[in-house]
Each structure stands twice: as C-alpha cells, then as structure tokens.
Design an enzyme around this catalytic site. Sequence first.
Site, mmCIF file in Angstrom:
data_model
loop_
_atom_site.group_PDB
_atom_site.id
_atom_site.type_symbol
_atom_site.label_atom_id
_atom_site.label_comp_id
_atom_site.label_asym_id
_atom_site.label_seq_id
_atom_site.Cartn_x
_atom_site.Cartn_y
_atom_site.Cartn_z
ATOM 1 N N HIS A 156 63.401 -5.310 79.322
ATOM 2 C CA HIS A 156 63.567 -6.393 80.084
ATOM 3 C C HIS A 156 64.386 -7.517 79.786
ATOM 4 O O HIS A 156 64.270 -8.155 78.521
ATOM 5 C CB HIS A 156 62.033 -7.343 80.297
ATOM 6 C CG HIS A 156 61.811 -8.152 81.304
ATOM 7 N ND1 HIS A 156 61.957 -7.952 82.859
ATOM 8 C CD2 HIS A 156 61.818 -9.576 81.270
ATOM 9 C CE1 HIS A 156 61.882 -9.108 83.429
ATOM 10 N NE2 HIS A 156 61.435 -10.055 82.538
ATOM 11 N N GLN A 199 70.544 -15.806 80.871
ATOM 12 C CA GLN A 199 69.652 -16.951 80.163
ATOM 13 C C GLN A 199 69.904 -17.241 78.729
ATOM 14 O O GLN A 199 69.406 -18.068 78.091
ATOM 15 C CB GLN A 199 67.975 -16.557 80.504
ATOM 16 C CG GLN A 199 67.780 -16.545 81.682
ATOM 17 C CD GLN A 199 66.417 -16.370 82.002
ATOM 18 O OE1 GLN A 199 65.544 -16.095 81.244
ATOM 19 N NE2 GLN A 199 66.016 -16.012 83.368
ATOM 20 N N TYR A 254 68.825 -10.636 89.101
ATOM 21 C CA TYR A 254 68.177 -11.402 90.335
ATOM 22 C C TYR A 254 69.346 -12.444 90.947
ATOM 23 O O TYR A 254 69.356 -12.914 91.959
ATOM 24 C CB TYR A 254 66.826 -12.155 90.258
ATOM 25 C CG TYR A 254 66.882 -13.078 89.227
ATOM 26 C CD1 TYR A 254 67.246 -14.545 89.563
ATOM 27 C CD2 TYR A 254 66.053 -12.882 88.068
ATOM 28 C CE1 TYR A 254 66.860 -15.399 88.244
ATOM 29 C CE2 TYR A 254 65.941 -13.658 87.081
ATOM 30 C CZ TYR A 254 66.291 -15.076 87.293
ATOM 31 O OH TYR A 254 66.130 -15.890 85.987
ATOM 32 N N GLU A 279 52.122 -13.649 84.782
ATOM 33 C CA GLU A 279 52.692 -14.444 83.553
ATOM 34 C C GLU A 279 52.197 -15.731 83.267
ATOM 35 O O GLU A 279 51.809 -16.047 82.028
ATOM 36 C CB GLU A 279 54.227 -14.568 83.511
ATOM 37 C CG GLU A 279 55.125 -15.146 82.425
ATOM 38 C CD GLU A 279 56.336 -15.264 82.809
ATOM 39 O OE1 GLU A 279 57.083 -15.045 83.758
ATOM 40 O OE2 GLU A 279 57.228 -15.750 81.715
ATOM 41 N N HIS A 289 55.330 -8.735 81.230
ATOM 42 C CA HIS A 289 54.281 -9.858 80.772
ATOM 43 C C HIS A 289 52.768 -9.192 80.481
ATOM 44 O O HIS A 289 52.233 -9.240 79.717
ATOM 45 C CB HIS A 289 54.367 -11.081 81.444
ATOM 46 C CG HIS A 289 56.045 -11.609 81.513
ATOM 47 N ND1 HIS A 289 56.655 -11.797 80.235
ATOM 48 C CD2 HIS A 289 56.860 -12.029 82.307
ATOM 49 C CE1 HIS A 289 57.766 -12.083 80.410
ATOM 50 N NE2 HIS A 289 57.964 -12.374 81.791
ATOM 51 N N ASP A 305 64.099 -10.383 77.261
ATOM 52 C CA ASP A 305 63.866 -11.419 78.507
ATOM 53 C C ASP A 305 64.747 -12.422 78.491
ATOM 54 O O ASP A 305 65.985 -12.480 78.868
ATOM 55 C CB ASP A 305 62.485 -11.727 78.301
ATOM 56 C CG ASP A 305 61.803 -12.403 79.765
ATOM 57 O OD1 ASP A 305 62.577 -12.619 80.465
ATOM 58 O OD2 ASP A 305 60.734 -12.869 79.758
HETATM 59 ZN ZN LIG Z 1 61.678 -11.906 82.935
#
Ligand SMILES: [Zn+2]
Length: 426
Positions: free
Chosen positions: A61, A66, A126, A233, A267, A318
């Site tokens: 993941h 980010q 995304y 989550e 999660h 993540d």
């Molecule tokens: Zn995520």
Amino acid sequence: MSPALTALQPDLVFNGGRFAPGVVHLDARGRIVSVDAAPLPGSMTMRLRNMALLPGFINAHSHVFQRLLRGVAERPTGRSEDFWSWRSAMYSLVDKMTPELLEDIATATYLEMRQAGYTRVKEFHYLHHGKGGQRYADCHELSRRLIAAAQRAGIALELMRVVYLEAPEPSQKRFRDKDIDDAIALTDELRATAGIPVGIAPHSVRAVSPEGFARCADWARLRGAELHAHVAEQPKEVAWCLERHGKTPVALLADAGAFGPRTHAVHLTHLNDYDVTLIGKSGAVAVICPSTEANLADGIPRLPELLDAGAALAIGSDSQAHVDPFLELRSLEYHERLRSGRRCHFDPAALLSATTVRQAPGDVADFLMIDLDAPALAGVPITALASALAFGADARVVVGHWHALNGGAVILRPELLRSAGRALWA
Ligand SMILES: [Zn+2]
C-alpha cells in the site's frame, strides 16, 4: 548441453520459512531452478560471504506522492492535529502536483523503497486528473509517469487504479471520474496498455457507493484482478457509514461481494467482532501500515484476531512517513505489546514469509542481500536471525538486491528527492 546454472551461495538462505545454509541455482533467465545443499557440478558459483538471502519485501500500500509531506505535515499546534487536519495538508500537496513533479518524487521514493528492501510496490493511485479535474490529453498521463518512475528505480510496480466518485471538496476533483462506468472503462483501458498488473481500488465507503463497490467487485472477479480499498481507518468513517447505510464499512463491502482472497483491505483499524469474522472467513488480505497508522493517530488494528480468523497479512508504507519494512514488522509486534501488556504475539519467520515475495522453483529470483556483519546483526545466532530482522534491525542491513532484470546488487541514492522537495516547499 544445457547452459550452465548460476549458483548463489550465501551463508544462509530464507527458504521454506526459515534461514538455513543453502545454494540457490538460477537458469540463464534468472529463474530459480532449485535450492540445494551445495553447488551442482558445472554451475558458476557466486559466493556471497557473510550474507543471507531474503526474498524482497512487498509494499502492498503506497501513495507515493505523499512522500513530500514527510516532516512538513508535523505541525506542533497544541495537540489539535488529527487525521482530518493531516488530510487538508495532503490536499494542499495535491493542488500543487504536476506530472513532472510526480515522476520525480516517485522515482526518488521508489529508489528509497528499493534501498530499504521493498522490491515490489502496489500503488494505490488516486491522483488521475489535472487541476480542477481537467483531463490530460492522455487520460492516464499520471499513471504512465508512475510506470516510468518505477522502471527507472528498478522496482516492480502494480497499479491499483482508484475509483473515487463522491468528491465534494475542490481538491478531490483531481481524483474523480465521471461515474462508475467511466471509472471502469478507464481502468480497463489502463489495464490493456500499462504493461504491468493493474487492479481496481474503490477508495473507501466515503468515496464510493455500495453499488459502486459491487461493480468494482464484479470487475475484479471477472478479470482475476486484485481489489484494494481503505476500510475502517477512522472512527468517524465507521460512524458515518453506520448512519448513512446502517452497517459498518466491512459489512457494506461484504454485502457488495467485495471480499475474497484477492481483496486487499487496508488499515482495518476499527472493527467489531462480526467484522473480524467476515474478513477472516473470506481469506482477504489485511494490509496493515503501522508506521502511517501511528503517524496519523489512526489506532491499532486487531491483527492477532484477524489472522486467527483466517485473514492473510501484508504491510504498506502508505503515506511514506517512514520507508522501512523492518520498522513495519517491528511496529506490528510492538503496538500489540503496548496494547496488551504481553510479549511475543507474532512468529517472526511467519511475518517475513507473509510480507516477502514468493520464491519457488520457476519464479524469477528476487532476493535481498542481507549483511550479516551489519552492526544491528552482530552476535545474533542463526536460530535468532528471523527475530533479529523482524524486531531488531532496520533497512541498513540491506546491502543489495539480486534480481535478474537488474543484474544483481544495485544500491541507489535518492538524489532527486532533494531538488523535488526543495522546489515544492521553497
Ligand atoms: Zn492509503
């Protein structure tokens, strides 16, 4: 006469769930032929002294962009920060992202992952469209940037194309396709042209309706593809789902037919007993991202119960707050210790087996070279090596990556990160 085999002879190989002396024989295409006690006659032996071979880690993941929030999203504001304020910071990054910046940061971060021991990454992607939701001339521009970045970094990429339909906030326009038909058509188009595995990822119960989840589940089932989703989550997400749909996110996914062995539920932080049973019964993969879950103050999932119920396990970096599979494994165990007041919840060798690539005869060799002389491993007996790696080491024990496509041990430094990060936040 058949071509000579290559024999990789380290001190130890992780094979069949344990470390033991062994020799990995590879054919001319870099595929594993066998693991034997000694080099076979006529093979070309490569002696890897003071090293152990461990299959590469799977990062199940990742939101690679980010990585640019590392440090920047840590704001000492009197303990008022939470997941939702972090999300606002993330959206301000979304607003700044360009194709060039995405490719730079992805190249640097995939290098960082590879250097840390991840050799495969499943990108939960995304960020599809331009600013304001404008489509790029090639609708898959940003996916293709990720594919190019992974190729440059030498990491195996799988793209989980996100379906994100409920998008009330301006930044979310970059995630949103027109409707479920559009999202599915685009996923098919990407799958046909990407040249890498492509799955579908209904983002969460916040972003996709129960009908949308059912369509995504059908899509994945018909194509034998993976389905990934963020599930439970945050308590607010569970409460919202109960109010809106009268059921938990897990029950919603189960009713939509979205759970199965190829489902990756990410999660799973806030579950009731029935949720745990539903997930376990389906054999779905619980993707736990402990360093991000700690960073975002999500909570601690009920992992021992999920595994007892029948779920499989994967880890993910993540948000890229940290990129280190050894830290993720240690955190799984340590979070459970802190919560329960008891020690030794997980079998370290089982954790290594669950979170690394399958390496059996016929598979392309994909091994990390672990330095047994690394300070973190000094004095560790063979019988405790799996425990020391899972609970007492970090990414610095990885000195190389043996992969046929990359030609052996390559360690690269994320030089690009400097320019990409400084330019963005200057
Ligand atoms: Zn995520």
